[in-house]
Design a protein around this motif. Sequence first.
Motif, PDB file in Angstrom:
ATOM      1  N   LEU A  85      33.317  44.251  46.206  1.00  0.00           N
ATOM      2  CA  LEU A  85      34.409  44.348  45.230  1.00  0.00           C
ATOM      3  C   LEU A  85      35.312  43.128  45.300  1.00  0.00           C
ATOM      4  O   LEU A  85      35.566  42.583  46.393  1.00  0.00           O
ATOM      5  CB  LEU A  85      35.197  45.624  45.474  1.00  0.00           C
ATOM      6  N   ASP A  86      35.796  42.709  44.143  1.00  0.00           N
ATOM      7  CA  ASP A  86      36.750  41.602  44.107  1.00  0.00           C
ATOM      8  C   ASP A  86      37.970  42.010  43.274  1.00  0.00           C
ATOM      9  O   ASP A  86      38.009  43.109  42.697  1.00  0.00           O
ATOM     10  CB  ASP A  86      36.107  40.315  43.594  1.00  0.00           C
ATOM     11  N   LEU A  87      38.961  41.144  43.241  1.00  0.00           N
ATOM     12  CA  LEU A  87      40.226  41.486  42.601  1.00  0.00           C
ATOM     13  C   LEU A  87      40.040  41.861  41.133  1.00  0.00           C
ATOM     14  O   LEU A  87      40.765  42.723  40.608  1.00  0.00           O
ATOM     15  CB  LEU A  87      41.211  40.322  42.717  1.00  0.00           C
ATOM     16  N   GLU A  88      39.062  41.242  40.476  1.00  0.00           N
ATOM     17  CA  GLU A  88      38.827  41.502  39.052  1.00  0.00           C
ATOM     18  C   GLU A  88      38.266  42.891  38.782  1.00  0.00           C
ATOM     19  O   GLU A  88      38.181  43.317  37.635  1.00  0.00           O
ATOM     20  CB  GLU A  88      37.891  40.448  38.470  1.00  0.00           C
ATOM     21  N   ASP A  89      37.863  43.597  39.839  1.00  0.00           N
ATOM     22  CA  ASP A  89      37.354  44.966  39.673  1.00  0.00           C
ATOM     23  C   ASP A  89      38.482  45.988  39.630  1.00  0.00           C
ATOM     24  O   ASP A  89      38.228  47.176  39.401  1.00  0.00           O
ATOM     25  CB  ASP A  89      36.390  45.308  40.800  1.00  0.00           C
ATOM     26  N   THR A  90      39.698  45.556  39.846  1.00  0.00           N
ATOM     27  CA  THR A  90      40.834  46.472  39.784  1.00  0.00           C
ATOM     28  C   THR A  90      40.990  47.000  38.365  1.00  0.00           C
ATOM     29  O   THR A  90      41.109  46.237  37.408  1.00  0.00           O
ATOM     30  CB  THR A  90      42.120  45.744  40.213  1.00  0.00           C
ATOM     31  N   ALA A  91      40.954  48.323  38.241  1.00  0.00           N
ATOM     32  CA  ALA A  91      41.005  48.960  36.921  1.00  0.00           C
ATOM     33  C   ALA A  91      41.009  50.471  37.104  1.00  0.00           C
ATOM     34  O   ALA A  91      40.769  50.979  38.204  1.00  0.00           O
ATOM     35  CB  ALA A  91      39.799  48.547  36.075  1.00  0.00           C
ATOM     36  N   VAL A  92      41.247  51.160  35.997  1.00  0.00           N
ATOM     37  CA  VAL A  92      40.992  52.594  35.957  1.00  0.00           C
ATOM     38  C   VAL A  92      39.548  52.767  35.495  1.00  0.00           C
ATOM     39  O   VAL A  92      39.148  52.192  34.479  1.00  0.00           O
ATOM     40  CB  VAL A  92      41.955  53.317  35.001  1.00  0.00           C
TER      41      VAL A  92
END
Length: 124
Positions: A85-92
């Motif tokens: 996982l990377d920061l760009e995977d942050t989401a609902v």
Amino acid sequence: QVQLVESGGGLVQAGGSLRLSCAASGRTFSSYDMSWFRQAPGKAREFVAAISSSGSSWYGDPAKGRFTITRDNTGNTVYLQMRSLDLEDTAVYYCAAAQGSDYIKLYDYMYDYWGQGTQVTVSS
């Protein structure tokens, strides 16, 4: 009518893993095509992965090589295993369902039922 409940989201460090679950109600789960979408703040909802009623799977570009979608028809559950996982995977992350058919469903308007979403936050 199908009700979907997602779980498994949370806070994870970059490079880590999470497994999301989506529990579905109803006795006809095996006949539904299932998918995961995600929506980050200020961005449009994005296709992540889908699995058909027959078990075929497709992935959006951000998920290829890192995420795996599976389903358990006995347990009426679809999973999304996420790795690296990377920061760009942050989401609902949202689970969605639609009656099974012969065509691939890669767009949100193709799905009839949606869960409430589960937050995934990736920290550095």
